[in-house]
Design an enzyme around this catalytic site. Structure first.
Site, PDB file in Angstrom:
ATOM      1  N   ASP A  20       0.868  -1.177   0.000  1.00 11.78           N
ATOM      2  CA  ASP A  20       0.000   0.000   0.000  1.00 11.78           C
ATOM      3  C   ASP A  20       0.902   1.222   0.000  1.00 11.78           C
ATOM      4  O   ASP A  20       2.090   1.133   0.317  1.00 11.78           O
ATOM      5  CB  ASP A  20      -0.890   0.002   1.254  1.00 11.78           C
ATOM      6  CG  ASP A  20      -1.776   1.237   1.349  1.00 11.78           C
ATOM      7  OD1 ASP A  20      -2.171   1.778   0.300  1.00 11.78           O
ATOM      8  OD2 ASP A  20      -2.090   1.674   2.481  1.00 11.78           O
ATOM      9  N   SER A  21       0.343   2.367  -0.329  1.00 10.29           N
ATOM     10  CA  SER A  21       1.115   3.609  -0.262  1.00 10.29           C
ATOM     11  C   SER A  21       1.487   3.955   1.176  1.00 10.29           C
ATOM     12  O   SER A  21       2.423   4.693   1.415  1.00 10.29           O
ATOM     13  CB  SER A  21       0.298   4.754  -0.851  1.00 10.29           C
ATOM     14  OG  SER A  21      -0.914   4.881  -0.139  1.00 10.29           O
ATOM     15  N   GLY A  53      -2.810   8.965  -3.759  1.00  8.80           N
ATOM     16  CA  GLY A  53      -4.109   9.409  -4.277  1.00  8.80           C
ATOM     17  C   GLY A  53      -4.112  10.758  -4.970  1.00  8.80           C
ATOM     18  O   GLY A  53      -5.042  11.089  -5.691  1.00  8.80           O
ATOM     19  N   CYS A  83      -4.401  -1.017  -1.998  1.00 12.03           N
ATOM     20  CA  CYS A  83      -4.453   0.435  -2.168  1.00 12.03           C
ATOM     21  C   CYS A  83      -5.313   0.697  -3.399  1.00 12.03           C
ATOM     22  O   CYS A  83      -5.064   0.140  -4.463  1.00 12.03           O
ATOM     23  CB  CYS A  83      -3.033   0.947  -2.397  1.00 12.03           C
ATOM     24  SG  CYS A  83      -2.908   2.650  -2.956  1.00 12.03           S
ATOM     25  N   ASN A  84      -6.320   1.517  -3.234  1.00 13.78           N
ATOM     26  CA  ASN A  84      -7.221   1.769  -4.355  1.00 13.78           C
ATOM     27  C   ASN A  84      -6.553   2.536  -5.486  1.00 13.78           C
ATOM     28  O   ASN A  84      -6.798   2.256  -6.659  1.00 13.78           O
ATOM     29  CB  ASN A  84      -8.449   2.534  -3.871  1.00 13.78           C
ATOM     30  CG  ASN A  84      -9.456   1.620  -3.202  1.00 13.78           C
ATOM     31  OD1 ASN A  84     -10.327   1.083  -3.855  1.00 13.78           O
ATOM     32  ND2 ASN A  84      -9.319   1.411  -1.911  1.00 13.78           N
ATOM     33  N   GLU A 162      -5.899   9.700   9.548  1.00 12.12           N
ATOM     34  CA  GLU A 162      -4.506   9.718  10.015  1.00 12.12           C
ATOM     35  C   GLU A 162      -4.398  10.540  11.306  1.00 12.12           C
ATOM     36  O   GLU A 162      -3.575  10.252  12.164  1.00 12.12           O
ATOM     37  CB  GLU A 162      -3.589  10.316   8.940  1.00 12.12           C
ATOM     38  CG  GLU A 162      -3.540   9.526   7.651  1.00 12.12           C
ATOM     39  CD  GLU A 162      -2.374   8.532   7.597  1.00 12.12           C
ATOM     40  OE1 GLU A 162      -1.434   8.662   8.379  1.00 12.12           O
ATOM     41  OE2 GLU A 162      -2.431   7.616   6.748  1.00 12.12           O
ATOM     42  N   CYS A 194     -11.475   3.319  -0.473  1.00 15.53           N
ATOM     43  CA  CYS A 194     -10.151   3.682   0.044  1.00 15.53           C
ATOM     44  C   CYS A 194      -9.963   2.902   1.339  1.00 15.53           C
ATOM     45  O   CYS A 194     -10.871   2.841   2.170  1.00 15.53           O
ATOM     46  CB  CYS A 194     -10.085   5.183   0.303  1.00 15.53           C
ATOM     47  SG  CYS A 194      -8.603   5.699   1.195  1.00 15.53           S
ATOM     48  N   THR A 195      -8.790   2.325   1.493  1.00 17.66           N
ATOM     49  CA  THR A 195      -8.583   1.449   2.659  1.00 17.66           C
ATOM     50  C   THR A 195      -8.508   2.214   3.988  1.00 17.66           C
ATOM     51  O   THR A 195      -8.471   1.602   5.047  1.00 17.66           O
ATOM     52  CB  THR A 195      -7.302   0.597   2.474  1.00 17.66           C
ATOM     53  OG1 THR A 195      -6.212   1.452   2.127  1.00 17.66           O
ATOM     54  CG2 THR A 195      -7.503  -0.434   1.386  1.00 17.66           C
ATOM     55  N   HIS A 196      -8.490   3.531   3.922  1.00 19.17           N
ATOM     56  CA  HIS A 196      -8.561   4.308   5.167  1.00 19.17           C
ATOM     57  C   HIS A 196     -10.001   4.421   5.701  1.00 19.17           C
ATOM     58  O   HIS A 196     -10.207   4.611   6.892  1.00 19.17           O
ATOM     59  CB  HIS A 196      -8.062   5.740   4.942  1.00 19.17           C
ATOM     60  CG  HIS A 196      -6.581   5.903   5.048  1.00 19.17           C
ATOM     61  ND1 HIS A 196      -5.713   5.409   4.109  1.00 19.17           N
ATOM     62  CD2 HIS A 196      -5.807   6.520   5.982  1.00 19.17           C
ATOM     63  CE1 HIS A 196      -4.468   5.733   4.457  1.00 19.17           C
ATOM     64  NE2 HIS A 196      -4.498   6.399   5.581  1.00 19.17           N
TER      65      HIS A 196
END
Lengths: 276, 276
Positions: A20-21, A53, A83-84, A162, A194-196
């Site tokens: 992932d980023s 992104g 990661c999308n 975050e 989005c994985t967040h």
């Protein structure tokens, strides 16, 4: 011969690679560990170059290739693009050009949304680059041409997560700002692209109301991975807890706190690596 | 001989180099163009690797060196580090190791705050990395040991500005969340320790009230640059409008809109470069 090779333990005990980023992909790792607890996992979080992104597809593709090359050195048997932004910019290229199973987060989430939805009125919220790529729209329309897809970019959600603001009034105000206009679309299903975003799922559900089913990619992605590994004879099942090794390309200040929030367990085995 | 060389037009007409992790540094360029309109400027925005504010000092230093090397190829006569994270992580190294005038944004803003403040009760708001570096605290204390410095990291301000939410209710709520606790410190002066923050200065002033003087680094940095160039015989003054050439290491989706907001004029001469 191929068959005995496929089912040899030496081959199937190799780790699963996930990248992932940053750390959001740990929400996917969490589900993989729930579903496939015996598997070893090597995770790479490209913190030095995050976020993806906001970057161009060309740049994201270049980074994604480098991430896969790093994971290949760790002898992974499969790669999960957790990661999308990477999934939309790099999945086709990686799947075509690397000789191992590659799973993205977009296709499984889209297929899950279609299965869950009768009216096929599906919303997608994601980063600016994922929305601009139309990756979800393309795949939903391909699999179900009658689907109606409504997209919205929510650029502030990642920094919000975050920052750890999950249940604040401000969080709900920001969620409301982005999602209220979607209400008129009479969505049946909303994909968290989005994985967040799973970390502010509660606020999202409160704003949209209980009639909208909210789907995140973590679980469908883990399921897709399991079925691919099974199909290829690469699945490793045993009475053990697999090892999770985490590599990052830099240490952000509050790495551990944020990472454990995504993963839902302690970050134990952590190493910084510098990509060329 | 040295003297005539310094004042030769061939030398002094070389451009000024300015770099930032992204576009926030254009707020500094704006002030340089106001103060030194005849000077040519070469700007480098490291969009591919932004934001710097969440990365380690080591990483930021490496990126900053690469940015200066790029500007040197453009034959700049001086370098402005128009980024607080870079200033805190790289100013000392760059000043010591490169043979041309280097100006950062932290020293000029700190000195300006001290000049403007009688009680020496000074607040600093900045990104997480700038706050963690204590760069402002160190310099304020060095120049005025009796100064009282109060720092707060405001990680959501940068994405907020990038999103263009300058005058929304949510913006004021977020500003209030970060800054209300600072009110008890009875600040006389507040330093905006990030080149993005001037764009939400109005909201900041509303929250803190009119008794607090708000300082951003753009103007003091431009003044410091002018005095250094003058001292070194490198200043170029003429009846002309200098050229502004902008290089970026990637194109973000809304580059032009965001950039013009920072610069206060049209982005004309723009080029993408890939750093090694």
């Amino acid at each position: 011969m191929g068959k005995s090779l496929h089912s040899s333990p030496a081959r199937s005990r190799r780790p699963i690679g996930v990248f992932d980023s940053g750390l959001g992909g740990l929400t996917v790792v969490r589900e993989i560990r729930r579903l496939l607890p015996a598997e070893d996992i090597v995770y790479f979080g490209d913190i030095a170059r995050q976020p993806y992104g906001i970057k161009s597809n060309e740049q994201i593709l270049r980074y994604s290739i480098e991430n896969v090359l790093f994971l290949l050195k760790k002898k992974v048997k499969a790669v999960v693009i957790a990661c999308n932004s990477s999934s939309s910019a790099a999945f086709d290229f990686l799947r075509r050009n690397f000789n191992l199973p590659v799973v993205d987060v977009i296709e499984p989430a889209a297929q899950c949304a279609l299965r869950m939805s009768r009216s096929k009125r599906i919303g997608v919220i994601a980063t600016t680059s994922t929305v601009a790529s139309h990756a979800y729209v393309k795949i939903l329309k391909r699999e179900s041409p009658s689907a109606r897809v409504f997209q919205t970019a929510c650029p502030l959600f990642v920094p919000l997560v975050e920052e750890g603001w999950r249940e604040k009034k401000i969080t709900e105000a920001i969620v409301r700002h982005y999602l209220s206009p979607m209400k008129k679309n009479r969505l049946e299903t909303l994909i968290l692209g989005c994985t967040h975003y799973p970390l502010i799922k509660n606020a999202i559900c409160r704003v949209l109301g209980r009639s909208v089913r909210v789907i995140d990619s973590a679980k469908p992605t883990a399921e897709k991975l399991a079925s691919l590994l099974l199909e290829k004879g690469l699945l490793y099942a045993a009475e053990r807890r697999g090892r999770l090794k985490i590599y990052v390309s830099d240490l952000s200040r509050n790495f551990v706190k944020v990472g454990e929030r995504f993963l839902g367990e302690k970050l134990r085995d952590l190493e910084i690596v510098r990509l060329k």
